[in-house]
Design an enzyme around this catalytic site. Structure first.
Site, PDB file in Angstrom:
ATOM      1  N   TYR A 164      38.332  59.151   1.765  1.00 21.98           N
ATOM      2  CA  TYR A 164      37.642  59.407   3.031  1.00 21.98           C
ATOM      3  C   TYR A 164      38.619  59.474   4.201  1.00 21.98           C
ATOM      4  O   TYR A 164      38.330  60.095   5.223  1.00 21.98           O
ATOM      5  CB  TYR A 164      36.619  58.299   3.318  1.00 21.98           C
ATOM      6  CG  TYR A 164      35.256  58.544   2.709  1.00 21.98           C
ATOM      7  CD1 TYR A 164      35.106  58.663   1.335  1.00 21.98           C
ATOM      8  CD2 TYR A 164      34.126  58.640   3.506  1.00 21.98           C
ATOM      9  CE1 TYR A 164      33.862  58.875   0.778  1.00 21.98           C
ATOM     10  CE2 TYR A 164      32.873  58.849   2.960  1.00 21.98           C
ATOM     11  CZ  TYR A 164      32.743  58.968   1.598  1.00 21.98           C
ATOM     12  OH  TYR A 164      31.508  59.179   1.051  1.00 21.98           O
ATOM     13  N   LYS A 221      38.794  54.916 -12.072  1.00 21.87           N
ATOM     14  CA  LYS A 221      39.158  55.900 -13.097  1.00 21.87           C
ATOM     15  C   LYS A 221      40.646  55.696 -13.416  1.00 21.87           C
ATOM     16  O   LYS A 221      41.486  56.573 -13.174  1.00 21.87           O
ATOM     17  CB  LYS A 221      38.884  57.323 -12.593  1.00 21.87           C
ATOM     18  CG  LYS A 221      37.417  57.732 -12.656  1.00 21.87           C
ATOM     19  CD  LYS A 221      36.906  58.014 -14.072  1.00 21.87           C
ATOM     20  CE  LYS A 221      37.402  59.340 -14.594  1.00 21.87           C
ATOM     21  NZ  LYS A 221      36.932  59.575 -16.001  1.00 21.87           N
ATOM     22  N   ASP A 276      32.699  56.708 -14.488  1.00 22.88           N
ATOM     23  CA  ASP A 276      31.708  57.587 -15.123  1.00 22.88           C
ATOM     24  C   ASP A 276      30.806  56.794 -16.073  1.00 22.88           C
ATOM     25  O   ASP A 276      29.590  56.973 -16.113  1.00 22.88           O
ATOM     26  CB  ASP A 276      32.374  58.775 -15.837  1.00 22.88           C
ATOM     27  CG  ASP A 276      33.481  58.368 -16.796  1.00 22.88           C
ATOM     28  OD1 ASP A 276      33.943  57.207 -16.740  1.00 22.88           O
ATOM     29  OD2 ASP A 276      33.887  59.212 -17.622  1.00 22.88           O
ATOM     30  N   ASP A 287      30.103  55.463  -2.809  1.00 19.01           N
ATOM     31  CA  ASP A 287      29.130  56.338  -2.157  1.00 19.01           C
ATOM     32  C   ASP A 287      28.171  56.902  -3.201  1.00 19.01           C
ATOM     33  O   ASP A 287      26.947  56.858  -3.048  1.00 19.01           O
ATOM     34  CB  ASP A 287      29.873  57.467  -1.433  1.00 19.01           C
ATOM     35  CG  ASP A 287      28.918  58.445  -0.768  1.00 19.01           C
ATOM     36  OD1 ASP A 287      27.957  57.986  -0.136  1.00 19.01           O
ATOM     37  OD2 ASP A 287      29.130  59.663  -0.906  1.00 19.01           O
ATOM     38  N   ASP A 346      24.045  55.522  -4.378  1.00 17.56           N
ATOM     39  CA  ASP A 346      22.858  56.380  -4.247  1.00 17.56           C
ATOM     40  C   ASP A 346      22.045  56.365  -5.538  1.00 17.56           C
ATOM     41  O   ASP A 346      20.809  56.296  -5.517  1.00 17.56           O
ATOM     42  CB  ASP A 346      23.255  57.832  -3.936  1.00 17.56           C
ATOM     43  CG  ASP A 346      23.082  58.174  -2.462  1.00 17.56           C
ATOM     44  OD1 ASP A 346      23.347  57.301  -1.630  1.00 17.56           O
ATOM     45  OD2 ASP A 346      22.684  59.315  -2.157  1.00 17.56           O
TER      46      ASP A 346
HETATM   47  C1  IPM Z   1      26.739  56.858   3.179  1.00 16.06           C
HETATM   48  C2  IPM Z   1      26.731  58.288   3.643  1.00 16.06           C
HETATM   49  C3  IPM Z   1      27.997  58.573   4.421  1.00 16.06           C
HETATM   50  C4  IPM Z   1      29.167  58.380   3.496  1.00 16.06           C
HETATM   51  C5  IPM Z   1      28.049  59.967   5.092  1.00 16.06           C
HETATM   52  C6  IPM Z   1      26.858  60.189   5.990  1.00 16.06           C
HETATM   53  C7  IPM Z   1      29.330  60.182   5.832  1.00 16.06           C
HETATM   54  O1  IPM Z   1      26.570  59.133   2.565  1.00 16.06           O
HETATM   55  O2  IPM Z   1      26.829  55.952   4.031  1.00 16.06           O
HETATM   56  O3  IPM Z   1      26.633  56.623   1.982  1.00 16.06           O
HETATM   57  O4  IPM Z   1      29.533  59.297   2.728  1.00 16.06           O
HETATM   58  O5  IPM Z   1      29.750  57.287   3.517  1.00 16.06           O
HETATM   59 MG    MG Z   2      26.153  58.138   0.705  1.00 16.43          MG
END
Ligand code: IPM
Ligand code: MG
Length: 350
Positions: A136, A187, A220, A244, A248
């Protein structure tokens, strides 16, 4: 008195933050709640998603709670001025390197998961996502012209010993207060930074946390295990990008992205940054359809991790549980309550 800074931001951010305000007024009336402009709306008003005024207010607060940033209307903003760039700049400036992302299944919602309810019922895991390093922020990065109609895009994944150690320490400490188990995901079979990650976590464990159970897992495989048997996990520590993506996936196990909070923490005594995991949801923004629970639970994390108000945090968790057990459901949970009605249900339980 302690100060909570609200950064409602874009999309559904203002709606869900309004419910946090109502909860705070009842639960912690002595807390000073301030608000600053941030994100795409700040870009429109001031030409930048994160003004100095907002940043200084964040650095001076005891805790910062963000609603959401971004939306399609800012897709063409200059790259360094996009709402997301403001979020990354805020995380970096606050140096909140450890992002705690819990995924727990409220009993009343076990049937809302895309997985069979027996796989998720009782689920309680937490990610420690490294938040201010890795790909990032790594340099160099860019898109270069190769001259023959071809271009080359590149990013740099980088981690130092110290960056890995401080994230690892948070994970091990957290595990001691939970089920005492840490999975470290990388990884190392492909990436040098992943190999270093594994070595540093191994050394730290041996040196300071031998009492905690540690398992290394390839990222993975971690993705696969999360949807196969998520209850095997307690604490998962991983880098910024894997964190990230994996968080999710884990969030969805619990039924709705609209339920999950997060806490980004830096060194002790510094303000934490609290964010619902969901995005700005432009499709439903302004319609009163958003689920405010992720934001309300982010406030709960702020009470616990930055504001030293454990008793109030416990009361708030209980109130959310009671509201859900009483059948309160916004649309994402298969119900018909508006954002404010879900707030009402939590306030009634409080
Ligand atoms: C998160 C989001 C952010 C990230 C984006 C909005 C920059 O996806 O907080 O998970 O990738 O960190
Ligand atoms: Mg995210």
């Amino acid at each position: 008195m302690a100060t909570l800074l609200l950064l409602p931001g874009d999309g559904i951010g203002p709606e869900v933050c309004a419910e946090v305000r109502r909860v705070a007024a009842v639960l912690t009336p002595d807390l000073t709640v301030k608000e600053k402009i941030y994100g795409g709306v700040s870009y429109d008003a001031h030409g930048t998603p994160l003004t100095d005024d907002t940043l200084n207010a964040a650095l001076g607060a005891d805790a910062v709670l963000m609603g959401a940033v971004g939306g399609p209307q800012w897709a063409d903003a200059p790259r360094d001025k996009r709402p997301e760039a403001g979020l990354l700049a805020l995380r970096k400036a606050m140096n909140v390197y450890a992002n705690l992302r819990p995924a727990y299944c409220f009993e009343a919602l076990a049937d809302a998961s895309s997985l069979k309810s027996e796989l998720v019922s009782g689920l309680d895991l937490i990610f420690v996502r490294e938040l201010v390093g890795g790909v990032y922020f790594g340099q160099p990065r860019g898109i270069e012209d190769l001259g023959d109609g071809q271009k080359r895009g590149f990013d740099t994944q980088t981690y130092t010993t110290a960056e890995i150690e401080r994230a690892g320490r948070v994970a091990f400490e957290l595990a001691r207060g939970r089920r005492n188990k840490v999975h470290s995901a990388e990884k190392s079979n492909v990436m040098e930074s992943g190999l270093l990650w594994k070595q540093v976590i191994t050394d730290l464990h041996k040196r300071e946390y031998a009492d905690v159970e540690l398992e290394h897992i390839l990222a993975d495989n971690c993705a696969m295990q999360l949807v196969r048997a998520p209850k095997q996990f307690d604490v998962i520590v991983t880098d910024n990008l894997f964190g990230d993506i994996l968080s999710d996936a884990a969030a969805m196990l619990t039924g709705s992205l609209g339920m999950l909070p997060s806490a980004a923490l830096g060194d002790p005594g510094k303000p934490g940054l609290y964010e619902p995991i969901h995005g700005s949801a432009p499709d439903i923004a302004g319609k009163g359809l958003a689920n405010p629970l992720a934001a309300i639970l982010s406030f709960e994390m702020a009470l616990r991790w930055s504001l030293n108000r454990t008793a109030e945090a416990d009361r708030l968790t209980a109130a959310v549980n009671a509201a859900l057990n009483g059948g309160a459901r916004t649309r994402d949970l298969g119900g018909a309550l508006t954002t404010a009605q879900m707030g009402d249900a939590v306030l009634a339980a409080l």
